[in-house]
Design a protein around this motif. Structure first.
Motif, short mmCIF file in Angstrom:
data_model
loop_
_atom_site.label_atom_id
_atom_site.label_comp_id
_atom_site.label_asym_id
_atom_site.label_seq_id
_atom_site.Cartn_x
_atom_site.Cartn_y
_atom_site.Cartn_z
N ALA A 114 -0.30 -6.04 8.99
CA ALA A 114 -0.10 -4.78 8.29
C ALA A 114 0.93 -3.95 9.05
O ALA A 114 0.69 -3.55 10.19
N ILE A 174 -4.00 -11.35 8.75
CA ILE A 174 -3.27 -10.34 7.99
C ILE A 174 -2.40 -9.51 8.93
O ILE A 174 -2.85 -9.09 10.00
N CYS A 224 0.87 -1.18 0.00
CA CYS A 224 0.00 0.00 0.00
C CYS A 224 0.91 1.23 0.00
O CYS A 224 1.73 1.39 0.91
N THR A 235 2.60 -2.73 14.46
CA THR A 235 2.07 -3.68 13.48
C THR A 235 0.64 -4.05 13.84
O THR A 235 0.34 -4.32 15.01
N ILE A 262 1.74 -5.28 3.64
CA ILE A 262 0.63 -6.14 4.04
C ILE A 262 0.97 -7.59 3.73
O ILE A 262 1.26 -7.94 2.59
#
Length: 238
Positions: free
Chosen positions: A37, A35, A8, A20, A48
């Motif tokens: 990120a 997930i 991203c 995180t 990601i």
């Protein structure tokens, strides 16, 4: 397990840059993924990583990692090719992967998807399926000397994944790491006894212990690595 990586370009509005984020899907028991990120330094976007179990492929077969590439098949080969999926610019099904991932994020992590929506073309278009976990095979050094986890001068030695990384197929990674720690201590105690050292271990004794451990331990661990790698290949073929 395996992973899908996305980029991203900018940090979502309101996100802190010093931590995180862990995002769970709505139906986490069925989906079997989560997930991670992670903001990049200097607010240069978001990394990601979607970490998926092998069971994830049952529900989402389009996420199945391709068979491992062979050196020279494309790119530079070996570790220079980070992904099992074809590299950017050569993957003919990248649009399908992006569309499927966008739909999955929209349905299973809707709040996170909303944060990415304004950049969705770039984010999901960057998706690449990483290789499955592999293991590192030792290669004999110069003059066909024995494989070892210790440098020739005895100043540095390795244990755990640094020395004997393996697939998670048998759950032996942690076990062998703890065993290596014990084996290293045993070598130190052994050398100290031989040299008559009781309370303190000299630097020379420590070097000798490192060298002794470094040569002995691979002979015990490599067979476990090979079994684990073989079982991982069996699971991939089922």
């Amino acid at each position: 397990s395996f992973g899908i990586h996305l980029d991203c370009p900018s940090l979502p509005s309101g996100w802190k840059s010093d931590g995180t984020y862990v995002i769970q899907p709505i139906h986490k028991e069925e989906c079997q993924f989560y997930i991670l990120a992670s903001p990049r330094p200097k607010e240069e976007g978001l990394s990601i990583s979607m970490v998926a179990n092998n069971e994830t492929v049952t529900k989402f077969p389009w996420l199945a990692p391709p068979e491992d590439i062979k050196e020279g098949d494309y790119g530079k080969g070996g570790w220079e090719d980070e992904y099992s999926a074809l590299p950017k610019g050569a993957q003919t099904e990248s649009s399908t992967l992006a569309e499927n991932l966008e739909k999955l994020f929209r349905e299973e992590v809707p709040a996170f998807y909303e944060l990415l929506e304004s950049q969705k073309e770039v984010v999901f278009g960057s998706a690449r399926i990483n290789r499955r976990v592999s293991w590192l095979k030792l290669i004999p050094g110069e003059k066909n000397e024995e494989n070892a986890y210790t440098t020739r001068d005895g100043r540095v030695t390795l244990i755990g994944d640094a020395a004997h990384a393996m697939t998670p197929s048998m759950g032996e990674g942690c076990n062998t790491a703890m065993e290596s720690g014990v084996k290293l201590v045993q070598c130190v105690v052994e050398v100290m006894k031989e040299k008559g050292e009781v309370e303190e271990c000299s630097a020379e004794s420590l070097k000798e212990a490192f060298l002794r451990y470094g040569v002995r331990r691979p002979k015990e661990v490599v067979s476990v690595q090979e079994m684990s790698a073989e079982r991982n290949m069996i699971k991939k073929k089922q």
